[in-house]
Write an enzyme that holds these catalytic residues in place. Structure first.
Site, PDB file in Angstrom:
ATOM      1  N   ARG A 271       0.854  -1.191   0.000  1.00 57.96           N
ATOM      2  CA  ARG A 271       0.000   0.000   0.000  1.00 57.96           C
ATOM      3  C   ARG A 271       0.894   1.246   0.000  1.00 57.96           C
ATOM      4  O   ARG A 271       1.966   1.253   0.623  1.00 57.96           O
ATOM      5  CB  ARG A 271      -0.878   0.032   1.256  1.00 57.96           C
ATOM      6  CG  ARG A 271      -2.060  -0.902   1.196  1.00 57.96           C
ATOM      7  CD  ARG A 271      -3.132  -0.428   0.217  1.00 57.96           C
ATOM      8  NE  ARG A 271      -4.284  -1.323   0.162  1.00 57.96           N
ATOM      9  CZ  ARG A 271      -4.451  -2.302  -0.730  1.00 57.96           C
ATOM     10  NH1 ARG A 271      -3.540  -2.525  -1.652  1.00 57.96           N
ATOM     11  NH2 ARG A 271      -5.530  -3.060  -0.703  1.00 57.96           N
TER      12      ARG A 271
ATOM     13  N   HIS B 185      -0.806   0.634  -9.798  1.00 53.17           N
ATOM     14  CA  HIS B 185      -1.568  -0.288  -8.934  1.00 53.17           C
ATOM     15  C   HIS B 185      -2.182  -1.442  -9.745  1.00 53.17           C
ATOM     16  O   HIS B 185      -3.384  -1.684  -9.694  1.00 53.17           O
ATOM     17  CB  HIS B 185      -2.662   0.467  -8.157  1.00 53.17           C
ATOM     18  CG  HIS B 185      -3.114  -0.274  -6.922  1.00 53.17           C
ATOM     19  ND1 HIS B 185      -3.482   0.348  -5.758  1.00 53.17           N
ATOM     20  CD2 HIS B 185      -3.271  -1.610  -6.662  1.00 53.17           C
ATOM     21  CE1 HIS B 185      -3.842  -0.548  -4.847  1.00 53.17           C
ATOM     22  NE2 HIS B 185      -3.709  -1.746  -5.384  1.00 53.17           N
TER      23      HIS B 185
END
Ligand SMILES: NC(=O)c1ccc[n+]([C@@H]2O[C@H](COP(=O)([O-])OP(=O)(O)OC[C@H]3O[C@@H](n4cnc5c(N)ncnc54)[C@H](O)[C@@H]3O)[C@@H](O)[C@H]2O)c1
Ligand SMILES: O=C(O)[C@H](O)COP(=O)(O)O
Length: 306
Positions: A221, A269
């Site tokens: 993350r 991502h």
């Protein structure tokens, strides 16, 4: 009884198709057109608007549409006793492992160097491999598979976690042994869940404990990394470069210094995107378990945060 899908900004047609294939009778309501909130007993979420789950008075189950649950637990308004599940899936795992193996191989075989050499028509056969030992922070579902596959490729692997583990097939450190872990490696892969304990864990203090020229791969993350500290650690020589798939702010803003930093490789991502066909069965199985009062699969522990 209904299942609500709340995933603003994402195309959820494949999810609906797969849910309906598995349960043709299912009542699916899709945000923002949720007509019968009192019928909703389960929600499938990806980045839902915070606070909105209180609209569902009969909610019994919260399903993450991805591996992580930080997007759910960061909503302080959710009722603490409602079970939360996440996705554990072979396709998701394989995709993540392939991405990290790609990053390790590209670094080890210096693909950037040879691309530069090609541009300049340089034929340089010296030192064709950088020896690497790969350290993986978080050896759970994804990190564990990455370690296994890297070992099959004959890479040296070291693991780091937060609990004691027996019978590990590679050196493993935990808790306050971070210093020992970092001293053994020159590629650092972050595969941790985002929790209050891991937020900001990739900071200058940690980078300064690394061997000089350690390469960073962050696929967990964006909030694990203190972004300005990475730039400083590159300037100080502790970090030689980084492969980053996740960022504090996504999409990465145009003015962000990472875009123009030669040492940093950026992907948007996509290291491992949940495949609706592969992931839908476990959400439908859990949805059916509400009625049967059976324990849910892939339930997380909200106190731990993962
Ligand atoms: N970039 C992407 O496309 C993408 C895709 C899937 C998952 N992810 C991220 O990867 C994360 C990990 O997924 P997973 O399925 O392997 O999770 P997991 O829960 O199976 O494994 C997490 C591991 O981290 C360890 N851990 C937790 N807190 C720790 C701490 N403070 N210090 C050291 N170790 C700690 C746990 O013991 C566990 O072994 C997800 O939470 C998600 O954020 C990213
Ligand atoms: O795009 C996705 O579906 C996610 O990246 C998958 O995993 P995550 O939820 O943990 O990021």
């Amino acid at each position: 009884m209904a299942l609500a899908i709340i995933s603003p900004g994402r195309d959820v047609r494949l999810w609906i198709e797969n849910f309906k294939e598995l349960d043709p009778e299912i009542d699916i309501q899709v945000y923002p057109e949720i007509t019968d909130p009192e019928k909703v007993e389960a929600v499938a979420l990806w980045n839902h608007p915070k606070g909105m789950l209180s609209d569902f008075p009969n909610l019994k189950l919260i399903c993450s549409m991805g591996a992580g649950v930080d997007h759910i637990l960061s909503d302080n308004s959710i009722q603490k006793d409602i079970p939360i599940t996440r996705i554990i899936d072979d396709k998701l795992t394989t995709s993540m492992t392939n991405y990290v193996v790609m990053g390790v191989l590209n670094y080890h075989r210096q693909i950037n160097r040879y691309q530069e050499d090609q541009k300049n028509k340089v034929w340089d056969m010296s030192n064709p491999e950088i020896p690497v030992t790969v350290g993986i922070m978080g050896v759970g579902e994804l990190g564990g598979d990455i370690a296994e596959k890297l070992q099959q490729l004959r890479f040296d692997v070291v693991g780091y976690g937060n609990t004691h583990k027996e019978n590990m097939k590679y050196p493993y450190f935990f808790g306050d042994e971070i210093h020992k872990f970092l001293s053994k490696i020159n590629i650092l892969v972050c595969m941790l869940p985002l929790t209050p304990k891991t937020e900001g864990i990739l900071n200058l203090n940690l980078f300064r404990k690394c061997n000089k020229n350690t390469y960073l791969v962050n696929v967990a993350r964006g909030k694990h990394l203190v972004e300005e500290d990475l730039l400083e650690a590159i300037d100080e020589g502790y970090i030689s470069g980084a492969l980053l798939d996740v960022f504090q702010k996504e999409p990465l803003p145009e003015e962000h210094p990472f875009w123009n930093k030669n040492e940093i490789t950026i992907t948007p991502h996509i290291a491992s995107v949940t495949n609706p066909k592969a992931a839908a069965p476990q959400i439908i199985e859990n949805y059916h378990r509400i009625k049967k009062s059976q324990p849910f699969i892939n339930q997380i522990n909200p106190k731990r945060g993962y």
